[in-house]
Enzyme design. Sequence first.
Site, PDB file in Angstrom:
ATOM      1  N   HIS A  38       0.835  -1.189   0.000  1.00 14.52           N
ATOM      2  CA  HIS A  38       0.000   0.000   0.000  1.00 14.52           C
ATOM      3  C   HIS A  38       0.879   1.252   0.000  1.00 14.52           C
ATOM      4  CE1 HIS A  38      -3.818  -2.160   1.695  1.00 14.52           C
ATOM      5  NE2 HIS A  38      -3.380  -2.670   0.562  1.00 14.52           N
ATOM      6  N   GLU A  58       1.209   3.764   2.061  1.00 17.32           N
ATOM      7  CA  GLU A  58       1.922   4.088   3.297  1.00 17.32           C
ATOM      8  C   GLU A  58       3.165   3.223   3.466  1.00 17.32           C
ATOM      9  OE1 GLU A  58      -2.556   4.068   4.447  1.00 17.32           O
ATOM     10  OE2 GLU A  58      -1.256   3.235   2.874  1.00 17.32           O
ATOM     11  N   CYS A  71      -1.506  -1.382   7.458  1.00 18.10           N
ATOM     12  CA  CYS A  71      -0.649  -0.198   7.340  1.00 18.10           C
ATOM     13  C   CYS A  71      -0.467   0.506   8.682  1.00 18.10           C
ATOM     14  CB  CYS A  71      -1.238   0.772   6.317  1.00 18.10           C
ATOM     15  SG  CYS A  71      -1.081   0.189   4.609  1.00 18.10           S
ATOM     16  N   SER A 130     -21.888   5.270 -37.821  1.00 21.10           N
ATOM     17  CA  SER A 130     -21.586   6.250 -36.777  1.00 21.10           C
ATOM     18  C   SER A 130     -20.157   6.777 -36.834  1.00 21.10           C
ATOM     19  CB  SER A 130     -21.826   5.633 -35.395  1.00 21.10           C
ATOM     20  OG  SER A 130     -20.980   4.511 -35.183  1.00 21.10           O
ATOM     21  N   GLY A 152     -24.904   0.473 -27.143  1.00 21.37           N
ATOM     22  CA  GLY A 152     -25.573   1.486 -27.937  1.00 21.37           C
ATOM     23  C   GLY A 152     -26.776   2.077 -27.223  1.00 21.37           C
TER      24      GLY A 152
END
Length: 374
Positions: free
Chosen positions: A61, A63, A95, A179, A304
């Site tokens: 993590h 920390e 942590c 499109s 769509g």
Amino acid sequence: MTLSIKGSVRDRYMRMALSFAMRGTGAVSPNPRAGCVLVDEGVEGGKLVSWGYHRQFGAPHAEAEALKKAGERAKGCTLYVNLEPCAHTGKTPPCVNAIIDAGVSRVVVGMKDPNPKVNGAGFEALERAGIEVIAGVLEEECRWVNRGFIRAMTLGRPWVTVKAAVSSDGKIALENGESKWISGSESRVRSHLLRAGNDAIMVGVGTILSDNPALSVRDVDGSSPVKVVVDRDLRTPEDANVLGGGKCVFLTGPSPDESKAEAFARRGARVIRQKEETGAHIPIDWILREICALGVNQLMVEGGSEVISSMIKSGAVDEYSIFIAPKVLGSGIGFSDSVSFANMDDTVSMKRMKVRKIGDDIWFEGIPACSPDL
């Protein structure tokens, strides 16, 4: 003696932590984005000692990374982190233990962790160890950075963004389905940046059949998200572009084409079937639960019209990102053709809107007023 650090300086270090947290985008889900800086507040304005961020799921993590870099220099420092430090053992040790062992004197946090395994336990552990905790610094910004994680922890679904390129009369394609391209090249580059910022991108089988998209990230730095196709009967062709270059997931009814399912599995795709028949349409709540279970915190829906309309009707849209091109398509396919409202009070209104010019297009972003607060 530690000098008094003013709020503006404290905000600056929290913004620094947030900037590091964003580096984990696309790599840490289902974990939250987290960044950390260690600051020596014994000098005027503070002095940056070390930094770290959560790089990928299963890695140390933020920390832990910052503390490891700092070593003995962490003693007496103030630790800034955008999310409450964890107090439980998961893929990595807690942590809070590393923070306490390092001799940190103060912890400044952006927001409480909504994970039930944490949810204040980290604060309590730090305070029991005699460490001062200051929480709620730039909380709104911190919650926004981890909006997908908050949705997953509190509602069991990802943060849903509907992204579309539309004409000035609200069409996403011509009547024949064509499109390419409604929006300009600058908008398309920005669209790929949006893809890279989400954990998954979802379309319906109609989009696969009409456009044959790859749904990958191109022309910008960033990882391609998980590709999710809502395809009740598994009508996607076996040579579809979506099956190449990355993880692909199909959400189907309970009885899809089994020969195709086996062929897709051989190409690395996953087919997730409904357990029970629900008729012609797959329920949106089931779709979002299954996507969340894949470890997806942020989902971008690109089409769509049927899928977008279903999302709007279900009330599951958290954010709209619409590129409006200066074109009139006439009797084409609308952005949300199958959505209807009995009166104006029922329509979708927006809050926190942004409108910017991108090339010749207008880029509109907004959050539905009915979207649950973070």
